[in-house]
Design an enzyme around this catalytic site. Structure first.
Site, mmCIF file in Angstrom:
data_model
loop_
_atom_site.group_PDB
_atom_site.id
_atom_site.type_symbol
_atom_site.label_atom_id
_atom_site.label_comp_id
_atom_site.label_asym_id
_atom_site.label_seq_id
_atom_site.Cartn_x
_atom_site.Cartn_y
_atom_site.Cartn_z
ATOM 1 N N GLU A 49 86.055 125.689 -78.109
ATOM 2 C CA GLU A 49 85.063 126.652 -77.620
ATOM 3 C C GLU A 49 84.099 126.948 -78.758
ATOM 4 O OE1 GLU A 49 87.308 129.004 -73.980
ATOM 5 O OE2 GLU A 49 86.801 130.127 -75.793
ATOM 6 N N ASP A 60 82.647 141.421 -78.552
ATOM 7 C CA ASP A 60 83.343 140.882 -79.714
ATOM 8 C C ASP A 60 83.681 141.947 -80.739
ATOM 9 O OD1 ASP A 60 83.608 137.971 -79.356
ATOM 10 O OD2 ASP A 60 81.433 138.080 -79.099
#
Lengths: 272, 412
Positions: A49, A60
């Site tokens: 990824e 995040d």
């Protein structure tokens, strides 16, 4: 059949768990990213990824936020990330590549242009974290027309009655978020993960991989036992953060950087 | 010089009834958040749908506005400002007189009631200038709820008095060190907190942005401004005003004033964005008036200042409350429908208007609201004396006096 489907089928036939490292493209620079990608494959990564850096990574945690800031400081763009994938594909047509990021860079490039470029570069899947299924019809249609898988998340908070709409939109693999929080947080509640994965199994035939909070061989093995594979992001990115911003790196240092992936591979292979 | 626009050509008034059931205003709005937050956003939409149909909920809200906030706020004819501008009569909708000094509290009162009904014990909020942070900390104190306010590290330096005010009110002010360290980064951090503490936490978004249902519910809570202004106009002027003027950052005070007038074709509307150092310099916070494309940030699709690679741009305005790269999605829709004209006022124009209003009327406006005053004075000059303009004076300027003094080289 898409490359990710092939990888998942082969792994299932061999009783092997998928190992999916995540790293931010362009952290600390694009040359290092491609070197790391090749090295990750050598250590047993099935799919990579690749994070598309975005100025506002609101899902995040601090480790990936800082990686994104390092990448953006170098001026990394979505175009460059796609070029990077094309270069990687020159020597590797086996490993799956999934682009993971936020919608705005794709929106600004334009869905069609992005799908064409991604397809030409050899991208296999796209995961857009801030694009839930109910907003995804248009992008999905364009991606599918270019044989690119669209990967979606299921979270511990996802209501049962929404799972069907997610699995309908999802192809390649289903990404189960192991915890309430952001990337890199600590995974504590194994029991709820078990229950949720079991419940998901009844609802979909898609391969299920688990991400968020997997930080070492032990947690990889624990999650690998429940799912078809695991994603390791922050624990790897934390090590990449220690690399100097240069093109050439000492081979031993790189092995040390991705040790968490080698160890996870070993632990996952012991499961079966 | 600006001219009073002809009202938009006959369009179906139903276009102003948005959002649709999935939270869209035309192509704008929607729900663009990570999966972890979807359930929370859907729960909020369901709770709001139920409560907003309940008269007793609105009775509770109205009672708080009357007894705690001090509403209705006056509609004041600014005679000396009118004479100075030399044209249409200028009225001020005095949101600066609300408790906590701005329109922000109309929204935090409403959302705090939602939080209470949902049984949430912990409040989070983002803030730029600190006004929404103060308004959130205020209602949290009033209801005895734990409150965490996310604020960019840059803004904490720029807005020290409001930081202290929030702390006095018992809030925990969290300094945000990521990204550009301003309002947009504070909003990112609040979203991260919400995803982590989603079970017990209510996120009070301060403007008409964010994922659905926020743009709708914040608008509904701010519409008290326009409903009062409409009634007051009919009573004091004997007719509807000819033009409305409000500053637009995220756009909550503007939508609050505009929305109850959207179907009144004779009323022209002007949303004034922060022109910063001038649109041509690129240093501004004017996504609607500077020719930006739509993008996706903080849960909604809207006009957005981002570069050609899709990275969100840093913005500039003398006023921290307008310093935001996006804008509420309903404004994007109203721009496309040509119902509202979006224009800008520069830092310098706002500073000039700040002094003009202060000296002419004895009212110190917030630097945000000064943008609206600056444009309205120009607009009034193009209109005849029998016309009427209502400016939303969204906040008072006490919080800005240090900033103004610093810019003008004065030591306090």
């Amino acid at each position: 059949m898409s490359r990710i489907n092939q990888i998942a089928e082969k792994a299932a036939a061999e009783n092997r768990k998928l190992l999916i490292p995540y790293l931010v493209a362009g952290d600390p620079n694009l040359e290092t990213t491609i070197t790391l990608m090749r090295k990750l494959v050598e250590e047993g990564a099935d799919v990579i990824e690749l994070g598309i850096p975005f100025s506002d990574p609101s899902s995040d945690g601090p480790v990936i936020q800082r990686a994104v800031e390092r990448s953006l400081a170098k001026g990394t763009t979505l175009h460059q990330v796609l070029d990077l994938v094309a270069r990687f594909r020159e020597s590797d047509t086996i490993t799956g590549i999934v682009l993971m990021g936020y919608l705005n860079p794709i929106e600004i490039m334009g869905y069609k242009k992005f799908a064409e470029a991604a397809s030409a570069s050899g991208v296999d899947g796209v995961l857009t974290v801030d694009l839930p299924p109910m907003e995804a019809d248009e992008l999905n249609a364009v991606m599918r027309a270019h044989d690119i898988d669209t990967i979606f998340l299921v979270a511990p908070t996802t209501r049962e009655d929404r799972v069907a709409s997610i699995t309908e939109h999802c192809s390649g693999y289903l990404y189960y978020v192991s915890l309430k929080g952001v990337t890199g947080a600590a995974l504590t509640d194994f029991d709820s993960v078990t229950a949720n994965i079991n419940s998901l199994r009844e609802k979909t035939k898609l391969p299920i991989v688990i991400g968020f909070g997997i930080k070492d061989a032990e947690s990889a093995a624990a999650m690998g036992q429940l799912a078809d594979g695991v994603i390791i992001g922050s624990a790897l990115v934390e090590k990449i953060a220690l690399l100097a911003d240069q093109v050439e790196h000492d081979a031993d240092l790189l092995s040390e950087t991705i040790k968490v992936i080698s160890e996870a591979r070993e632990a996952l292979d012991k499961l079966v | 010089m600006p001219k009073l626009e002809e009202s938009a050509a006959a369009i179906d008034p139903a276009v102003f009834d948005g959002p649709d059931a999935s939270g869209h205003f035309g192509p704008y709005g929607g729900v663009f958040v990570g999966e972890t937050l979807i359930a929370a956003v859907e729960e909020l939409a369901e709770v709001y749908e139920k409560l907003s149909a309940d008269k007793s909920f609105w009775a509770e809200y109205d009672s708080e506005l009357k007894h705690y906030v001090g509403r209705p706020s006056p509609l004041y004819l600014a005679e000396r400002l009118t004479n100075f501008a030399g044209g249409a009569k200028i009225y001020l909708k005095r949101e600066d007189l609300n408790h906590t000094g701005a329109h922000k509290v109309n929204n935090t009162i409403g959302q705090a009631l939602l939080a209470k009904h949902m049984g949430k014990t912990r409040i989070i909020a983002e803030t730029g200038a600190g006004q929404h942070g103060v308004a959130s900390a205020t209602v949290a104190a009033k209801l005895g709820l734990e409150c965490h306010v996310y604020m960019g590290a840059e803004d904490i330096i720029r807005q020290a008095p409001n930081v202290y005010r929030m702390k006095l009110l018992g809030a925990n002010v969290v300094s945000v060190e990521s990204g550009s360290r301003t309002l947009k980064d504070a909003m990112n951090e609040a979203l991260r907190d919400w995803a982590t503490n989603v079970d017990n936490t209510y996120y009070i978004i301060g403007t008409v942005a964010g994922p659905h249902p926020y743009p709708m519910l914040v608008r509904d809570f701010q519409c008290i401004i326009g409903r009062e202004a409409r009634e007051q106009s009919l009573e004091q002027i004997g007719k509807l005003p000819d033009a409305l003027v409000a500053c637009v950052g995220g756009g909550s005070n503007a939508i609050g004033l505009f929305h109850p007038f959207l179907k009144d074709e004779s009323v022209a509307m002007y949303g004034v964005e922060a022109g910063g150092h001038g649109l041509a310099t690129g240093e501004h916070a004017a996504p609607l008036s500077s020719g930006c494309s739509p993008g996706v940030l903080h849960g909604n699709r809207t006009y957005l200042m981002s570069d050609e690679a899709g990275q969100v741009l840093e913005t500039h305005s003398v006023s921290a409350g307008l310093d935001y790269p996006g804008v509420g999605p309903e404004h994007s829709w109203l721009k496309d429908m040509k119902r509202v004209k979006y224009v800008d006022a520069t830092d310098d124009e706002a500073m000039k208007a700040f002094h003009q209003l202060t000296r002419l009327e004895g009212i110190i406006p917030a630097l945000e609201s000064s943008h609206a005053v600056a444009y309205a004075v120009k607009l009034a000059a193009t209109m005849s004396a029998d016309k009427n303009i209502v400016i939303n004076l969204s906040g008072r300027g006490d919080k800005d006096i240090e900033t103004v003094a610093k810019i003008e080289g004065i030591e306090l």
